[in-house]
Design a protein around this motif. Structure first.
Motif, PDB file in Angstrom:
ATOM      1  N   ILE A   1      46.514  25.140  16.758  1.00  0.00           N
ATOM      2  CA  ILE A   1      46.115  26.118  15.933  1.00  0.00           C
ATOM      3  C   ILE A   1      44.982  25.837  14.970  1.00  0.00           C
ATOM      4  N   PRO A   2      45.119  24.995  13.969  1.00  0.00           N
ATOM      5  CA  PRO A   2      43.922  24.523  13.054  1.00  0.00           C
ATOM      6  C   PRO A   2      42.771  23.775  13.802  1.00  0.00           C
ATOM      7  N   LEU A   3      43.145  23.278  15.095  1.00  0.00           N
ATOM      8  CA  LEU A   3      42.190  22.450  15.864  1.00  0.00           C
ATOM      9  C   LEU A   3      41.278  23.705  16.517  1.00  0.00           C
ATOM     10  N   ILE A   4      41.774  24.629  16.978  1.00  0.00           N
ATOM     11  CA  ILE A   4      41.296  25.846  17.717  1.00  0.00           C
ATOM     12  C   ILE A   4      40.144  26.302  16.577  1.00  0.00           C
ATOM     13  N   PHE A   5      40.746  26.590  15.499  1.00  0.00           N
ATOM     14  CA  PHE A   5      40.193  27.266  14.194  1.00  0.00           C
ATOM     15  C   PHE A   5      38.595  26.624  14.051  1.00  0.00           C
ATOM     16  N   ILE A   6      38.858  25.385  13.932  1.00  0.00           N
ATOM     17  CA  ILE A   6      37.785  24.424  13.613  1.00  0.00           C
ATOM     18  C   ILE A   6      36.769  24.432  14.704  1.00  0.00           C
ATOM     19  N   VAL A   7      37.071  24.445  15.797  1.00  0.00           N
ATOM     20  CA  VAL A   7      36.341  24.399  17.141  1.00  0.00           C
ATOM     21  C   VAL A   7      35.695  25.912  17.122  1.00  0.00           C
ATOM     22  N   LEU A   8      36.233  26.958  16.885  1.00  0.00           N
ATOM     23  CA  LEU A   8      35.583  28.252  16.774  1.00  0.00           C
ATOM     24  C   LEU A   8      34.590  28.274  15.774  1.00  0.00           C
ATOM     25  N   PHE A   9      35.017  27.959  14.554  1.00  0.00           N
ATOM     26  CA  PHE A   9      34.152  28.094  13.519  1.00  0.00           C
ATOM     27  C   PHE A   9      32.858  27.177  13.591  1.00  0.00           C
ATOM     28  N   SER A  10      33.204  25.958  14.243  1.00  0.00           N
ATOM     29  CA  SER A  10      31.995  25.231  14.424  1.00  0.00           C
ATOM     30  C   SER A  10      31.095  25.661  15.297  1.00  0.00           C
ATOM     31  N   LEU A  11      31.635  26.173  16.263  1.00  0.00           N
ATOM     32  CA  LEU A  11      30.865  26.904  17.410  1.00  0.00           C
ATOM     33  C   LEU A  11      29.960  27.943  17.023  1.00  0.00           C
ATOM     34  N   GLY A  12      30.417  28.883  16.076  1.00  0.00           N
ATOM     35  CA  GLY A  12      29.637  29.911  15.348  1.00  0.00           C
ATOM     36  C   GLY A  12      28.391  29.433  14.785  1.00  0.00           C
ATOM     37  N   VAL A  13      28.799  28.306  13.810  1.00  0.00           N
ATOM     38  CA  VAL A  13      27.631  27.654  12.796  1.00  0.00           C
ATOM     39  C   VAL A  13      26.828  27.167  13.759  1.00  0.00           C
ATOM     40  N   GLY A  14      27.263  26.430  15.040  1.00  0.00           N
ATOM     41  CA  GLY A  14      26.220  25.602  15.884  1.00  0.00           C
ATOM     42  C   GLY A  14      25.328  26.892  16.516  1.00  0.00           C
ATOM     43  N   LEU A  15      25.837  27.905  16.941  1.00  0.00           N
ATOM     44  CA  LEU A  15      24.992  28.825  17.536  1.00  0.00           C
ATOM     45  C   LEU A  15      23.854  29.247  16.774  1.00  0.00           C
ATOM     46  N   ILE A  16      24.129  29.549  15.530  1.00  0.00           N
ATOM     47  CA  ILE A  16      23.047  29.923  14.295  1.00  0.00           C
ATOM     48  C   ILE A  16      22.168  28.819  14.237  1.00  0.00           C
ATOM     49  N   LEU A  17      22.614  27.563  14.105  1.00  0.00           N
ATOM     50  CA  LEU A  17      21.715  26.276  13.602  1.00  0.00           C
ATOM     51  C   LEU A  17      20.875  26.250  14.932  1.00  0.00           C
ATOM     52  N   SER A  18      21.292  26.281  16.097  1.00  0.00           N
ATOM     53  CA  SER A  18      20.368  26.035  17.167  1.00  0.00           C
ATOM     54  C   SER A  18      19.517  26.993  17.430  1.00  0.00           C
ATOM     55  N   ALA A  19      19.756  28.405  17.056  1.00  0.00           N
ATOM     56  CA  ALA A  19      18.581  29.546  17.328  1.00  0.00           C
ATOM     57  C   ALA A  19      17.435  29.102  16.194  1.00  0.00           C
ATOM     58  N   ILE A  20      18.033  29.030  15.033  1.00  0.00           N
ATOM     59  CA  ILE A  20      16.930  29.172  14.004  1.00  0.00           C
ATOM     60  C   ILE A  20      16.296  27.707  13.920  1.00  0.00           C
ATOM     61  N   THR A  21      16.770  26.545  14.323  1.00  0.00           N
ATOM     62  CA  THR A  21      16.040  25.175  14.455  1.00  0.00           C
ATOM     63  C   THR A  21      14.834  25.320  15.329  1.00  0.00           C
ATOM     64  N   VAL A  22      15.112  26.256  16.387  1.00  0.00           N
ATOM     65  CA  VAL A  22      14.044  26.180  17.441  1.00  0.00           C
ATOM     66  C   VAL A  22      12.605  26.586  16.761  1.00  0.00           C
ATOM     67  N   LYS A  23      12.834  27.715  15.752  1.00  0.00           N
ATOM     68  CA  LYS A  23      11.761  28.101  14.871  1.00  0.00           C
ATOM     69  C   LYS A  23      11.271  27.348  13.762  1.00  0.00           C
ATOM     70  N   PHE A  24      12.522  26.692  13.045  1.00  0.00           N
ATOM     71  CA  PHE A  24      12.121  25.948  11.791  1.00  0.00           C
ATOM     72  C   PHE A  24      13.027  24.633  11.969  1.00  0.00           C
ATOM     73  N   ARG A  25      11.851  23.621  12.336  1.00  0.00           N
ATOM     74  CA  ARG A  25      12.614  22.231  12.572  1.00  0.00           C
ATOM     75  C   ARG A  25      12.757  21.552  11.198  1.00  0.00           C
ATOM     76  N   ASP A  26      12.383  22.139   9.843  1.00  0.00           N
ATOM     77  CA  ASP A  26      12.963  21.644   8.865  1.00  0.00           C
ATOM     78  C   ASP A  26      14.553  21.475   8.469  1.00  0.00           C
ATOM     79  N   ILE A  27      14.904  22.703   9.209  1.00  0.00           N
ATOM     80  CA  ILE A  27      16.311  22.907   9.154  1.00  0.00           C
ATOM     81  C   ILE A  27      17.343  21.402   9.481  1.00  0.00           C
TER      82      ILE A  27
END
Length: 258
Positions: free
Chosen positions: A144-170
């Motif tokens: 249960i907690p492992l699934i939660f941390i995977v899903l939360f990290s996936l959400g953060v990862g999607l955001i970071l991957s999208a904005i880092t393409v344009k703003f490398r300083d991230i």
């Protein structure tokens, strides 16, 4: 929705190949290879246990287990999100040649980190057995907690991957953020030592709730409370939906920046 599901099924073999490639690349030319996923957390646990348990005299029973469980959750979040940042940029040459669902590259980074997470979990079990820490039936709830941390990290990862393409300083700013976040997560210290003004701030950290849930089922023979479950579901859902939205809104522009 059915179109997205069919598209995912079509490219699922590619996802498996990407995950395998990420793991092979990480341990390329390493003598011990994947075994480092067990050795790294064990070595860090030994060093930090000696330093913090003796220097600060934390009154925590089985402190090495407490420490390793915190490392397991936070290190996964750090590894998965940091790797996701460069997922699109690293695969730019492939994206320029053929059509591939772009989210697969982020998924592969998170899932390859999940394999490392499972290896670290094995290390935690070995340490618990070595220290004769009782394994309770609540360990069965650890997905249960492992699934939660995977899903939360996936959400953060999607955001970071999208904005880092344009703003490398991230990429540089995020390393500072992760360091600060680690100190706002009870990885090393118990919550009981925090001053009253700092405790609410640490509790606002979404990783804190998931980490405490993980420790409760692993170490303290305690079932996750309904409140903690609801909070985790809400936090993970918001982050995942927001991550998908940001990624979807920006994915058509990736080709202009990679």
């Amino acid at each position: 929705m059915s179109i997205y599901i069919q598209n995912f099924k079509k490219f699922r073999p590619l996802l498996g190949e990407l995950i395998a490639r990420d793991i092979k690349t990480k341990y390329r030319k390493s003598v011990l290879g994947v075994l480092w996923t067990l050795l790294n957390p064990l070595f860090m646990m030994i060093i930090l246990s000696v330093v913090f348990s003796n220097l600060f005299k934390f009154d925590v029973e089985y402190f090495p287990v407490y420490l390793l469980s915190g490392q397991l959750i936070f290190n996964f979040y750090s590894e998965a999100t940091t790797a996701s940042m460069s997922a699109i940029m690293d695969n730019g040459p492939l994206l320029k040649k053929i059509y591939v669902p772009k989210y697969l590259f982020v998924l592969s980074r998170v899932f390859s980190s999940t394999i490392n997470l499972l290896a670290s979990f094995t290390a935690l079990i070995l340490v618990m057995l070595a220290m004769r820490v009782e394994l309770h039936y609540t360990v069965l709830l650890v997905p249960i907690p492992l699934i939660f941390i995977v899903l939360f990290s996936l959400g953060v990862g999607l955001i970071l991957s999208a904005i880092t393409v344009k703003f490398r300083d991230i990429m540089h700013l995020y390393s500072v953020f992760v360091t600060a976040l680690m100190y706002l997560t009870p990885v090393i210290y118990p919550m009981s030592i925090l001053p009253a003004w700092l405790t609410p701030i640490v509790k606002l950290n979404p990783i804190t709730n998931i980490l405490q849930m993980f420790r409760n089922v692993m170490i303290y023979n305690s079932l996750p409370s309904i409140a903690s479950m609801i909070i985790a579901i809400v936090e993970c859902s918001i982050m995942l939906v927001f991550g998908l939205y940001v990624f979807y809104k920006n994915q058509d522009d990736f080709i202009l920046y990679i």
